[in-house]
Motif scaffolding. Structure first.
Motif, PDB file in Angstrom:
ATOM      1  N   MET A   1      30.879 108.209  19.505  1.00 26.20           N
ATOM      2  CA  MET A   1      31.275 107.491  18.300  1.00 26.20           C
ATOM      3  C   MET A   1      30.973 108.345  17.070  1.00 26.20           C
ATOM      4  N   TYR A   2      31.761 108.119  16.071  1.00 22.91           N
ATOM      5  CA  TYR A   2      31.605 108.794  14.792  1.00 22.91           C
ATOM      6  C   TYR A   2      31.523 107.724  13.705  1.00 22.91           C
ATOM      7  N   ASP A   3      30.780 108.022  12.659  1.00 18.96           N
ATOM      8  CA  ASP A   3      30.705 107.123  11.512  1.00 18.96           C
ATOM      9  C   ASP A   3      31.462 107.745  10.357  1.00 18.96           C
ATOM     10  N   VAL A   4      32.333 106.955   9.762  1.00 17.63           N
ATOM     11  CA  VAL A   4      33.079 107.378   8.579  1.00 17.63           C
ATOM     12  C   VAL A   4      32.505 106.610   7.400  1.00 17.63           C
ATOM     13  N   VAL A   5      32.178 107.342   6.333  1.00 18.86           N
ATOM     14  CA  VAL A   5      31.565 106.746   5.157  1.00 18.86           C
ATOM     15  C   VAL A   5      32.395 107.109   3.939  1.00 18.86           C
ATOM     16  N   LEU A   6      32.678 106.109   3.111  1.00 21.83           N
ATOM     17  CA  LEU A   6      33.404 106.330   1.868  1.00 21.83           C
ATOM     18  C   LEU A   6      32.549 105.805   0.721  1.00 21.83           C
ATOM     19  N   GLU A   7      32.095 106.717  -0.131  1.00 21.24           N
ATOM     20  CA  GLU A   7      31.299 106.374  -1.321  1.00 21.24           C
ATOM     21  C   GLU A   7      32.274 106.002  -2.430  1.00 21.24           C
ATOM     22  N   ARG A   8      32.499 104.723  -2.594  1.00 22.80           N
ATOM     23  CA  ARG A   8      33.527 104.250  -3.516  1.00 22.80           C
ATOM     24  C   ARG A   8      33.251 104.633  -4.975  1.00 22.80           C
ATOM     25  N   ASP A   9      31.986 104.796  -5.352  1.00 22.33           N
ATOM     26  CA  ASP A   9      31.661 105.197  -6.723  1.00 22.33           C
ATOM     27  C   ASP A   9      32.182 106.591  -7.053  1.00 22.33           C
ATOM     28  N   ASP A  10      32.385 107.419  -6.029  1.00 27.87           N
ATOM     29  CA  ASP A  10      32.854 108.787  -6.234  1.00 27.87           C
ATOM     30  C   ASP A  10      34.366 108.927  -6.119  1.00 27.87           C
ATOM     31  N   CYS A  11      35.057 107.851  -5.784  1.00 24.08           N
ATOM     32  CA  CYS A  11      36.510 107.892  -5.601  1.00 24.08           C
ATOM     33  C   CYS A  11      37.207 108.226  -6.920  1.00 24.08           C
ATOM     34  N   THR A  12      38.086 109.241  -6.875  1.00 20.97           N
ATOM     35  CA  THR A  12      38.856 109.646  -8.055  1.00 20.97           C
ATOM     36  C   THR A  12      40.248 109.013  -8.064  1.00 20.97           C
ATOM     37  N   MET A  13      40.531 108.175  -7.071  1.00 14.11           N
ATOM     38  CA  MET A  13      41.812 107.479  -6.955  1.00 14.11           C
ATOM     39  C   MET A  13      42.991 108.439  -6.822  1.00 14.11           C
ATOM     40  N   CYS A  14      42.737 109.612  -6.202  1.00 20.66           N
ATOM     41  CA  CYS A  14      43.800 110.607  -6.046  1.00 20.66           C
ATOM     42  C   CYS A  14      44.872 110.146  -5.065  1.00 20.66           C
ATOM     43  N   GLY A  15      44.487 109.312  -4.100  1.00 17.04           N
ATOM     44  CA  GLY A  15      45.449 108.781  -3.143  1.00 17.04           C
ATOM     45  C   GLY A  15      45.709 109.658  -1.938  1.00 17.04           C
ATOM     46  N   ASN A  16      45.021 110.781  -1.829  1.00 14.62           N
ATOM     47  CA  ASN A  16      45.271 111.677  -0.695  1.00 14.62           C
ATOM     48  C   ASN A  16      44.984 111.001   0.641  1.00 14.62           C
ATOM     49  N   CYS A  17      43.917 110.227   0.719  1.00 18.95           N
ATOM     50  CA  CYS A  17      43.577 109.559   1.980  1.00 18.95           C
ATOM     51  C   CYS A  17      44.659 108.549   2.371  1.00 18.95           C
ATOM     52  N   VAL A  18      45.153 107.810   1.394  1.00 20.45           N
ATOM     53  CA  VAL A  18      46.191 106.807   1.659  1.00 20.45           C
ATOM     54  C   VAL A  18      47.487 107.494   2.085  1.00 20.45           C
ATOM     55  N   GLU A  19      47.788 108.639   1.464  1.00 22.12           N
ATOM     56  CA  GLU A  19      48.987 109.384   1.843  1.00 22.12           C
ATOM     57  C   GLU A  19      48.883 109.914   3.269  1.00 22.12           C
ATOM     58  N   ILE A  20      47.688 110.286   3.695  1.00 21.10           N
ATOM     59  CA  ILE A  20      47.505 110.803   5.053  1.00 21.10           C
ATOM     60  C   ILE A  20      47.738 109.705   6.080  1.00 21.10           C
ATOM     61  N   ASP A  21      47.168 108.514   5.834  1.00 19.35           N
ATOM     62  CA  ASP A  21      47.388 107.402   6.765  1.00 19.35           C
ATOM     63  C   ASP A  21      47.083 106.085   6.068  1.00 19.35           C
ATOM     64  N   ASP A  22      48.139 105.386   5.691  1.00 23.19           N
ATOM     65  CA  ASP A  22      47.960 104.119   4.957  1.00 23.19           C
ATOM     66  C   ASP A  22      47.624 102.951   5.870  1.00 23.19           C
ATOM     67  N   THR A  23      47.468 103.217   7.170  1.00 22.34           N
ATOM     68  CA  THR A  23      46.946 102.172   8.057  1.00 22.34           C
ATOM     69  C   THR A  23      45.429 102.273   8.184  1.00 22.34           C
ATOM     70  N   LEU A  24      44.863 103.407   7.781  1.00 25.46           N
ATOM     71  CA  LEU A  24      43.414 103.612   7.843  1.00 25.46           C
ATOM     72  C   LEU A  24      42.745 103.515   6.488  1.00 25.46           C
ATOM     73  N   PHE A  25      43.488 103.847   5.439  1.00 28.31           N
ATOM     74  CA  PHE A  25      42.972 103.801   4.071  1.00 28.31           C
ATOM     75  C   PHE A  25      43.933 103.016   3.198  1.00 28.31           C
ATOM     76  N   THR A  26      43.381 102.323   2.217  1.00 29.23           N
ATOM     77  CA  THR A  26      44.206 101.593   1.264  1.00 29.23           C
ATOM     78  C   THR A  26      43.466 101.532  -0.063  1.00 29.23           C
ATOM     79  N   PHE A  27      44.151 101.052  -1.092  1.00 35.07           N
ATOM     80  CA  PHE A  27      43.517 100.831  -2.389  1.00 35.07           C
ATOM     81  C   PHE A  27      43.226  99.348  -2.552  1.00 35.07           C
ATOM     82  N   ASP A  28      42.093  99.029  -3.177  1.00 33.74           N
ATOM     83  CA  ASP A  28      41.789  97.631  -3.477  1.00 33.74           C
ATOM     84  C   ASP A  28      42.405  97.257  -4.815  1.00 33.74           C
ATOM     85  N   ASP A  29      42.091  96.091  -5.314  1.00 34.77           N
ATOM     86  CA  ASP A  29      42.667  95.616  -6.575  1.00 34.77           C
ATOM     87  C   ASP A  29      42.262  96.463  -7.774  1.00 34.77           C
TER      88      ASP A  29
END
Length: 78
Positions: A1-29
């Motif tokens: 198993m692997y742990d994936v961690v996303l530090e939301r305070d550091d998010c620049t809202m670039c959207g690269n993660c969502v572009e790579i796979d929008d079933t694994l990453f999304t934007f909140d409100d």
């Protein structure tokens, strides 16, 4: 198993993660990236996965460097 961690305070809202796979990453409100299916504590998303490849790709492309993938011993993987 692997742990994936996303530090939301550091998010620049670039959207690269969502572009790579929008079933694994999304934007909140607030237009901050989130990991789909993750648990959240103190504005940090965390998810355990069997296959880290897409998450590693997202981490490598993240301009805010807010995504990390760790192995089962807690070591960062790239």
């Amino acid at each position: 198993m692997y742990d994936v961690v996303l530090e939301r305070d550091d998010c620049t809202m670039c959207g690269n993660c969502v572009e790579i796979d929008d079933t694994l990453f999304t934007f909140d409100d607030d237009d901050i990236a989130t990991i789909v299916g993750a648990t959240r504590e103190d504005d940090v998303d965390e998810l355990s996965v069997d296959d880290p490849e897409t998450y590693k790709e997202a981490a490598a492309s993240c301009t805010g460097m807010c995504i990390e993938v760790y192995d089962d011993e807690g070591n960062p993987v790239s």
